[in-house]
Design a protein around this motif. Sequence first.
Motif, PDB file in Angstrom:
ATOM      1  N   LEU A   1       0.861  -1.191   0.000  1.00 21.16           N
ATOM      2  CA  LEU A   1       0.000   0.000   0.000  1.00 21.16           C
ATOM      3  C   LEU A   1       0.888   1.229   0.000  1.00 21.16           C
ATOM      4  O   LEU A   1       1.150   1.838   1.028  1.00 21.16           O
ATOM      5  N   LYS A   2       1.386   1.587  -1.136  1.00 24.84           N
ATOM      6  CA  LYS A   2       2.334   2.685  -1.248  1.00 24.84           C
ATOM      7  C   LYS A   2       1.648   4.017  -0.975  1.00 24.84           C
ATOM      8  O   LYS A   2       0.510   4.240  -1.359  1.00 24.84           O
ATOM      9  N   GLN A   3       2.405   4.894  -0.329  1.00 23.16           N
ATOM     10  CA  GLN A   3       1.886   6.232  -0.084  1.00 23.16           C
ATOM     11  C   GLN A   3       1.808   6.998  -1.387  1.00 23.16           C
ATOM     12  O   GLN A   3       2.749   7.017  -2.164  1.00 23.16           O
ATOM     13  N   ARG A   4       0.668   7.612  -1.636  1.00 20.86           N
ATOM     14  CA  ARG A   4       0.492   8.380  -2.858  1.00 20.86           C
ATOM     15  C   ARG A   4       0.672   9.859  -2.569  1.00 20.86           C
ATOM     16  O   ARG A   4       0.445  10.312  -1.453  1.00 20.86           O
ATOM     17  N   PRO A   5       1.078  10.633  -3.575  1.00 24.39           N
ATOM     18  CA  PRO A   5       1.304  12.056  -3.326  1.00 24.39           C
ATOM     19  C   PRO A   5       0.041  12.736  -2.825  1.00 24.39           C
ATOM     20  O   PRO A   5      -1.067  12.467  -3.293  1.00 24.39           O
ATOM     21  N   ALA A   6       0.206  13.616  -1.847  1.00 22.83           N
ATOM     22  CA  ALA A   6      -0.920  14.368  -1.320  1.00 22.83           C
ATOM     23  C   ALA A   6      -1.320  15.439  -2.309  1.00 22.83           C
ATOM     24  O   ALA A   6      -0.507  15.918  -3.097  1.00 22.83           O
ATOM     25  N   GLU A  56      -4.963   7.058   2.117  1.00 25.68           N
ATOM     26  CA  GLU A  56      -3.855   6.538   1.324  1.00 25.68           C
ATOM     27  C   GLU A  56      -2.590   7.336   1.566  1.00 25.68           C
ATOM     28  O   GLU A  56      -1.481   6.809   1.479  1.00 25.68           O
ATOM     29  N   GLY A  57      -2.751   8.628   1.865  1.00 25.72           N
ATOM     30  CA  GLY A  57      -1.590   9.488   2.044  1.00 25.72           C
ATOM     31  C   GLY A  57      -0.870   9.309   3.359  1.00 25.72           C
ATOM     32  O   GLY A  57       0.334   9.552   3.435  1.00 25.72           O
ATOM     33  N   ASN A  58      -1.590   8.883   4.416  1.00 24.09           N
ATOM     34  CA  ASN A  58      -0.910   8.808   5.711  1.00 24.09           C
ATOM     35  C   ASN A  58      -0.753   7.384   6.235  1.00 24.09           C
ATOM     36  O   ASN A  58      -0.201   7.189   7.318  1.00 24.09           O
ATOM     37  N   PHE A  59      -1.212   6.381   5.492  1.00 20.59           N
ATOM     38  CA  PHE A  59      -1.176   5.027   6.019  1.00 20.59           C
ATOM     39  C   PHE A  59       0.253   4.562   6.284  1.00 20.59           C
ATOM     40  O   PHE A  59       0.540   3.955   7.322  1.00 20.59           O
ATOM     41  N   GLN A  60       1.179   4.856   5.362  1.00 24.32           N
ATOM     42  CA  GLN A  60       2.552   4.404   5.582  1.00 24.32           C
ATOM     43  C   GLN A  60       3.186   5.089   6.790  1.00 24.32           C
ATOM     44  O   GLN A  60       4.035   4.499   7.476  1.00 24.32           O
ATOM     45  N   GLU A  61       2.765   6.320   7.088  1.00 18.77           N
ATOM     46  CA  GLU A  61       3.254   6.970   8.303  1.00 18.77           C
ATOM     47  C   GLU A  61       2.793   6.210   9.534  1.00 18.77           C
ATOM     48  O   GLU A  61       3.536   6.072  10.520  1.00 18.77           O
ATOM     49  N   LEU A  62       1.556   5.719   9.508  1.00 19.13           N
ATOM     50  CA  LEU A  62       1.048   4.944  10.630  1.00 19.13           C
ATOM     51  C   LEU A  62       1.777   3.613  10.754  1.00 19.13           C
ATOM     52  O   LEU A  62       2.046   3.146  11.862  1.00 19.13           O
ATOM     53  N   VAL A  63       2.099   2.992   9.627  1.00 18.90           N
ATOM     54  CA  VAL A  63       2.877   1.753   9.661  1.00 18.90           C
ATOM     55  C   VAL A  63       4.236   2.020  10.305  1.00 18.90           C
ATOM     56  O   VAL A  63       4.721   1.238  11.134  1.00 18.90           O
ATOM     57  N   GLN A  64       4.870   3.142   9.932  1.00 22.66           N
ATOM     58  CA  GLN A  64       6.144   3.502  10.547  1.00 22.66           C
ATOM     59  C   GLN A  64       5.973   3.775  12.040  1.00 22.66           C
ATOM     60  O   GLN A  64       6.818   3.399  12.861  1.00 22.66           O
ATOM     61  N   ALA A  83      -8.901   5.170  12.107  1.00 20.48           N
ATOM     62  CA  ALA A  83     -10.233   4.830  11.605  1.00 20.48           C
ATOM     63  C   ALA A  83     -10.199   4.894  10.084  1.00 20.48           C
ATOM     64  O   ALA A  83      -9.877   5.934   9.508  1.00 20.48           O
ATOM     65  N   ALA A  84     -10.512   3.794   9.428  1.00 26.02           N
ATOM     66  CA  ALA A  84     -10.390   3.701   7.976  1.00 26.02           C
ATOM     67  C   ALA A  84     -11.739   3.403   7.340  1.00 26.02           C
ATOM     68  O   ALA A  84     -12.343   2.361   7.611  1.00 26.02           O
ATOM     69  N   ASP A  85     -12.213   4.312   6.498  1.00 26.29           N
ATOM     70  CA  ASP A  85     -13.449   4.125   5.737  1.00 26.29           C
ATOM     71  C   ASP A  85     -13.109   3.274   4.517  1.00 26.29           C
ATOM     72  O   ASP A  85     -12.391   3.720   3.613  1.00 26.29           O
ATOM     73  N   ILE A  86     -13.603   2.037   4.479  1.00 26.97           N
ATOM     74  CA  ILE A  86     -13.199   1.144   3.393  1.00 26.97           C
ATOM     75  C   ILE A  86     -13.810   1.543   2.053  1.00 26.97           C
ATOM     76  O   ILE A  86     -13.354   1.070   1.013  1.00 26.97           O
ATOM     77  N   ASP A  87     -14.839   2.386   2.061  1.00 28.65           N
ATOM     78  CA  ASP A  87     -15.353   2.890   0.792  1.00 28.65           C
ATOM     79  C   ASP A  87     -14.380   3.884   0.175  1.00 28.65           C
ATOM     80  O   ASP A  87     -14.269   3.992  -1.048  1.00 28.65           O
ATOM     81  N   VAL A  88     -13.667   4.610   1.041  1.00 31.29           N
ATOM     82  CA  VAL A  88     -12.686   5.584   0.574  1.00 31.29           C
ATOM     83  C   VAL A  88     -11.343   4.918   0.300  1.00 31.29           C
ATOM     84  O   VAL A  88     -10.621   5.304  -0.627  1.00 31.29           O
ATOM     85  N   PHE A  89     -11.001   3.916   1.091  1.00 37.47           N
ATOM     86  CA  PHE A  89      -9.691   3.261   1.001  1.00 37.47           C
ATOM     87  C   PHE A  89      -9.900   1.750   0.892  1.00 37.47           C
ATOM     88  O   PHE A  89      -9.551   0.993   1.780  1.00 37.47           O
ATOM     89  N   PRO A  90     -10.498   1.271  -0.207  1.00 38.17           N
ATOM     90  CA  PRO A  90     -10.826  -0.151  -0.319  1.00 38.17           C
ATOM     91  C   PRO A  90      -9.597  -1.057  -0.337  1.00 38.17           C
ATOM     92  O   PRO A  90      -9.677  -2.217   0.041  1.00 38.17           O
ATOM     93  N   GLU A  91      -8.443  -0.522  -0.790  1.00 40.35           N
ATOM     94  CA  GLU A  91      -7.243  -1.355  -0.829  1.00 40.35           C
ATOM     95  C   GLU A  91      -6.844  -1.841   0.557  1.00 40.35           C
ATOM     96  O   GLU A  91      -6.266  -2.920   0.709  1.00 40.35           O
ATOM     97  N   LEU A  92      -7.154  -1.050   1.570  1.00 40.43           N
ATOM     98  CA  LEU A  92      -6.791  -1.440   2.925  1.00 40.43           C
ATOM     99  C   LEU A  92      -7.598  -2.653   3.369  1.00 40.43           C
ATOM    100  O   LEU A  92      -7.070  -3.578   3.989  1.00 40.43           O
ATOM    101  N   ALA A  93      -8.891  -2.663   3.058  1.00 37.40           N
ATOM    102  CA  ALA A  93      -9.725  -3.817   3.393  1.00 37.40           C
ATOM    103  C   ALA A  93      -9.219  -5.069   2.683  1.00 37.40           C
ATOM    104  O   ALA A  93      -9.216  -6.172   3.252  1.00 37.40           O
ATOM    105  N   GLN A  94      -8.782  -4.910   1.445  1.00 33.49           N
ATOM    106  CA  GLN A  94      -8.249  -6.049   0.702  1.00 33.49           C
ATOM    107  C   GLN A  94      -6.947  -6.538   1.330  1.00 33.49           C
ATOM    108  O   GLN A  94      -6.720  -7.739   1.474  1.00 33.49           O
TER     109      GLN A  94
END
Length: 338
Positions: free
Chosen positions: A28-33, A69-77, A118-129
């Motif tokens: 789940l790569k961070q995409r440019p903001a 999508e923009g901040n998920f990798q920061e949370l992983v870190q 808190a992740a809305d899977i309609d907005v960030f479906p890749e995370l649910a996958q």
Amino acid sequence: MTTPASRPVPPVAASPLNLRGAVDLSALKQRPAPAAPGPAATGPAGSAAAPAADAGAEQGRPLRVDVTEGNFQELVQLSAQVPVVIALWASYSPGSDQLVDVLERIVESYDGRLVLGAADIDVFPELAQAFQVQAVPTAVAVVKGQPVPLFQGGADEQQVRSLFDELLKVAAANGVTGQIGAGAAGNGNPAGEPEAPPLPPLHQEAFDAIEAGDYAAAAAAYRQALTEMPTDAEAKAGLAQVELMERLQSFSGPEADDLRRLAADEPDNLDAQLGVADLDIAGGHIEDGLGRIVTFIGRNFGPERETARVRLLELFDVVGTGDERVAKARQGLARVLF
């Protein structure tokens, strides 16, 4: 992607959890903001999104973050410092608002030792996958970049707190012991509270080795600590935990399935029974894992029986000697031995 609405799935019983590498979060790569911020996003019940700050900026970081999508990798870190609980929700799921609110309140009570995303899977479906979500709401955690499944569906506050307590134990065993948030000072401790005393040198050596993924070195450090102080209960428990994690490294999904089939076909195969017991303990099936070894001891004699007894005592330390399931297994052990 279509995800089923909330359903009453019982939460996982509180038990030692384990890190698993089956989900590759790095995909789940961070995409440019966007160049300019748009209107503030909202989460369940209209709560304003709280953008993640820099992963190294502990003081003042919010304990609730809306995952994008923009901040998920920061949370992983960030999960290398504190466990990050991810609540996957959807607007069509009636239980989502309530669960996120409950999780937020509970996370806040842990004084910065946990962070909620808190992740809305309609907005960030890749995370649910990525998390292989089968229903919403779902709660998972991330520790050192590795997913830890928690539960699907609803859960009451007591069950959630029990799971979070176990999650913190897993995190500590992997060297994740930080503390952040608005109430935390820059050194990771709440303002006004004294710093925790430093770990004994060999315990610190073990934690450093765990953080590096070198379980053999961690075990060696704990063994040395026990040689110097045989009554060191923390070293004893730490040794049992890292030895379990070391043994689990040899199991992949197919190998684990083969091992379970072998254990079912050969109930007196010591290695198969101990291996499946490890898998059960790591997967949260505590009574199954401990009961399996007690049953083996009751059927066998000689050196194999003693090997199984020693392993059972080690797993008691992994689970926690005060756990009621350990007390029950001790009673079962006494019955088959005497």
